[in-house]
Design a protein around this motif. Structure first.
Motif, mmCIF file in Angstrom:
data_model
loop_
_atom_site.group_PDB
_atom_site.id
_atom_site.type_symbol
_atom_site.label_atom_id
_atom_site.label_comp_id
_atom_site.label_asym_id
_atom_site.label_seq_id
_atom_site.Cartn_x
_atom_site.Cartn_y
_atom_site.Cartn_z
ATOM 1 N N GLY A 1 0.838 -1.199 0.000
ATOM 2 C CA GLY A 1 0.000 0.000 0.000
ATOM 3 C C GLY A 1 0.864 1.236 0.000
ATOM 4 O O GLY A 1 1.837 1.321 -0.736
ATOM 5 N N ASN A 2 0.518 2.182 0.866
ATOM 6 C CA ASN A 2 1.249 3.451 0.898
ATOM 7 C C ASN A 2 2.355 3.498 1.960
ATOM 8 O O ASN A 2 2.824 4.560 2.308
ATOM 9 N N GLU A 3 2.774 2.353 2.467
ATOM 10 C CA GLU A 3 3.817 2.303 3.511
ATOM 11 C C GLU A 3 4.889 1.281 3.157
ATOM 12 O O GLU A 3 4.639 0.335 2.422
ATOM 13 N N GLU A 4 6.059 1.480 3.734
ATOM 14 C CA GLU A 4 7.135 0.492 3.629
ATOM 15 C C GLU A 4 7.298 -0.176 4.981
ATOM 16 O O GLU A 4 7.213 0.480 6.024
ATOM 17 N N PHE A 5 7.516 -1.484 4.954
ATOM 18 C CA PHE A 5 7.629 -2.279 6.167
ATOM 19 C C PHE A 5 8.797 -3.239 6.061
ATOM 20 O O PHE A 5 9.342 -3.460 4.985
ATOM 21 N N TYR B 1 2.321 1.091 18.610
ATOM 22 C CA TYR B 1 3.045 2.285 18.175
ATOM 23 C C TYR B 1 4.324 2.405 18.994
ATOM 24 O O TYR B 1 4.296 2.305 20.215
ATOM 25 N N ARG B 2 5.428 2.628 18.339
ATOM 26 C CA ARG B 2 6.716 2.763 19.023
ATOM 27 C C ARG B 2 6.778 4.113 19.749
ATOM 28 O O ARG B 2 6.237 5.110 19.279
ATOM 29 N N CYS B 3 7.470 4.126 20.879
ATOM 30 C CA CYS B 3 7.537 5.360 21.661
ATOM 31 C C CYS B 3 8.196 6.485 20.876
ATOM 32 O O CYS B 3 7.818 7.647 21.006
ATOM 33 N N GLU B 4 9.177 6.155 20.011
ATOM 34 C CA GLU B 4 9.820 7.189 19.201
ATOM 35 C C GLU B 4 8.808 7.870 18.281
ATOM 36 O O GLU B 4 8.868 9.072 18.046
ATOM 37 N N ALA B 5 7.862 7.101 17.763
ATOM 38 C CA ALA B 5 6.829 7.668 16.890
ATOM 39 C C ALA B 5 5.926 8.599 17.685
ATOM 40 O O ALA B 5 5.519 9.655 17.191
ATOM 41 N N LEU B 6 5.616 8.221 18.910
ATOM 42 C CA LEU B 6 4.740 9.053 19.744
ATOM 43 C C LEU B 6 5.431 10.340 20.188
ATOM 44 O O LEU B 6 4.764 11.312 20.519
ATOM 45 N N TRP B 7 6.763 10.357 20.167
ATOM 46 C CA TRP B 7 7.481 11.598 20.430
ATOM 47 C C TRP B 7 7.404 12.524 19.217
ATOM 48 O O TRP B 7 7.397 13.738 19.363
ATOM 49 N N ARG B 8 7.352 11.946 18.012
ATOM 50 C CA ARG B 8 7.320 12.744 16.792
ATOM 51 C C ARG B 8 5.917 13.214 16.404
ATOM 52 O O ARG B 8 5.760 14.258 15.780
ATOM 53 N N ALA B 9 4.914 12.415 16.722
ATOM 54 C CA ALA B 9 3.561 12.719 16.254
ATOM 55 C C ALA B 9 2.532 12.314 17.313
ATOM 56 O O ALA B 9 2.759 11.360 18.058
ATOM 57 N N ARG C 1 -4.631 7.740 12.447
ATOM 58 C CA ARG C 1 -5.134 8.106 11.109
ATOM 59 C C ARG C 1 -4.232 7.527 10.022
ATOM 60 O O ARG C 1 -4.711 7.061 8.987
ATOM 61 N N ARG C 2 -2.935 7.541 10.269
ATOM 62 C CA ARG C 2 -1.991 6.984 9.292
ATOM 63 C C ARG C 2 -2.188 5.479 9.125
ATOM 64 O O ARG C 2 -2.139 4.955 8.013
ATOM 65 N N PHE C 3 -2.415 4.771 10.228
ATOM 66 C CA PHE C 3 -2.692 3.339 10.135
ATOM 67 C C PHE C 3 -3.968 3.093 9.332
ATOM 68 O O PHE C 3 -4.005 2.227 8.456
ATOM 69 N N LEU C 4 -5.021 3.857 9.620
ATOM 70 C CA LEU C 4 -6.281 3.690 8.883
ATOM 71 C C LEU C 4 -6.107 4.005 7.400
ATOM 72 O O LEU C 4 -6.676 3.320 6.537
ATOM 73 N N ALA C 5 -5.298 5.024 7.077
ATOM 74 C CA ALA C 5 -5.024 5.347 5.671
ATOM 75 C C ALA C 5 -4.279 4.201 5.001
ATOM 76 O O ALA C 5 -4.560 3.856 3.843
ATOM 77 N N TRP C 6 -3.322 3.591 5.711
ATOM 78 C CA TRP C 6 -2.619 2.441 5.146
ATOM 79 C C TRP C 6 -3.588 1.293 4.898
ATOM 80 O O TRP C 6 -3.579 0.688 3.827
ATOM 81 N N ALA C 7 -4.423 0.991 5.883
ATOM 82 C CA ALA C 7 -5.375 -0.117 5.740
ATOM 83 C C ALA C 7 -6.286 0.118 4.535
ATOM 84 O O ALA C 7 -6.541 -0.803 3.747
ATOM 85 N N GLU C 8 -6.726 1.340 4.363
ATOM 86 C CA GLU C 8 -7.564 1.673 3.200
ATOM 87 C C GLU C 8 -6.773 1.527 1.904
ATOM 88 O O GLU C 8 -7.298 1.070 0.888
ATOM 89 N N SER C 9 -5.476 1.874 1.923
ATOM 90 C CA SER C 9 -4.660 1.806 0.708
ATOM 91 C C SER C 9 -4.458 0.372 0.210
ATOM 92 O O SER C 9 -4.139 0.165 -0.953
ATOM 93 N N VAL C 10 -4.637 -0.608 1.085
ATOM 94 C CA VAL C 10 -4.521 -2.008 0.661
ATOM 95 C C VAL C 10 -5.883 -2.685 0.551
ATOM 96 O O VAL C 10 -5.968 -3.891 0.367
ATOM 97 N N GLY C 11 -6.951 -1.900 0.678
ATOM 98 C CA GLY C 11 -8.294 -2.416 0.439
ATOM 99 C C GLY C 11 -9.028 -2.951 1.652
ATOM 100 O O GLY C 11 -10.090 -3.562 1.510
ATOM 101 N N PHE C 12 -8.495 -2.741 2.849
ATOM 102 C CA PHE C 12 -9.196 -3.195 4.051
ATOM 103 C C PHE C 12 -10.270 -2.191 4.433
ATOM 104 O O PHE C 12 -10.096 -0.984 4.256
ATOM 105 N N VAL C 13 -11.361 -2.671 4.974
ATOM 106 C CA VAL C 13 -12.427 -1.825 5.509
ATOM 107 C C VAL C 13 -12.690 -2.263 6.946
ATOM 108 O O VAL C 13 -12.634 -3.459 7.245
ATOM 109 N N PRO C 14 -12.962 -1.310 7.829
ATOM 110 C CA PRO C 14 -13.201 -1.677 9.227
ATOM 111 C C PRO C 14 -14.451 -2.552 9.362
ATOM 112 O O PRO C 14 -15.500 -2.242 8.811
#
Length: 98
Positions: free
Chosen positions: A19-23, A59-67, A74-87
């Motif tokens: 999707g829209n992320e690299e892992f 969520y990693r603590c370093e990420a929570l320091w940045r955002a 919201r970013r996780f939900l956008a990724w899930a949508e980018s690969v076709g998942f729906v809640p």
């Protein structure tokens, strides 16, 4: 891709664009029973279609320091949508460490 990592017995995670992320894709599942583990510098996603819940996101603590947490969510939900998942149901918060 995960099956091929497991077949060659490579213990190192491999880069994957999904999707829209690299892992990094782990060659093995989690001890808690999720067969697929995706991670990057901000989060770790344990997932499996037969698991309940289907996704367990840390969520990693370093990420929570940045955002803010809401932005990471919201970013996780956008990724899930980018690969076709729906809640299938609303997300829940299971644990917070301060």
């Amino acid at each position: 891709m995960r099956e091929s990592l497991r077949d060659v017995r490579d213990p190192e995670p491999k880069p994957l664009r999904l999707g829209n992320e690299e892992f990094l894709l782990a060659p093995r599942g989690s001890p808690s029973g999720y067969p697929i583990i995706l991670s990057n510098r901000d989060l770790r996603i344990e997932c499996g279609e037969n698991n309940n819940p289907s996704f367990y996101v840390t969520y990693r603590c370093e990420a929570l320091w940045r955002a803010p947490a809401a932005e990471l969510h919201r970013r996780f939900l956008a990724w899930a949508e980018s690969v076709g998942f729906v809640p299938g149901r609303p997300e829940t918060l299971s644990r917070v460490d301060f």
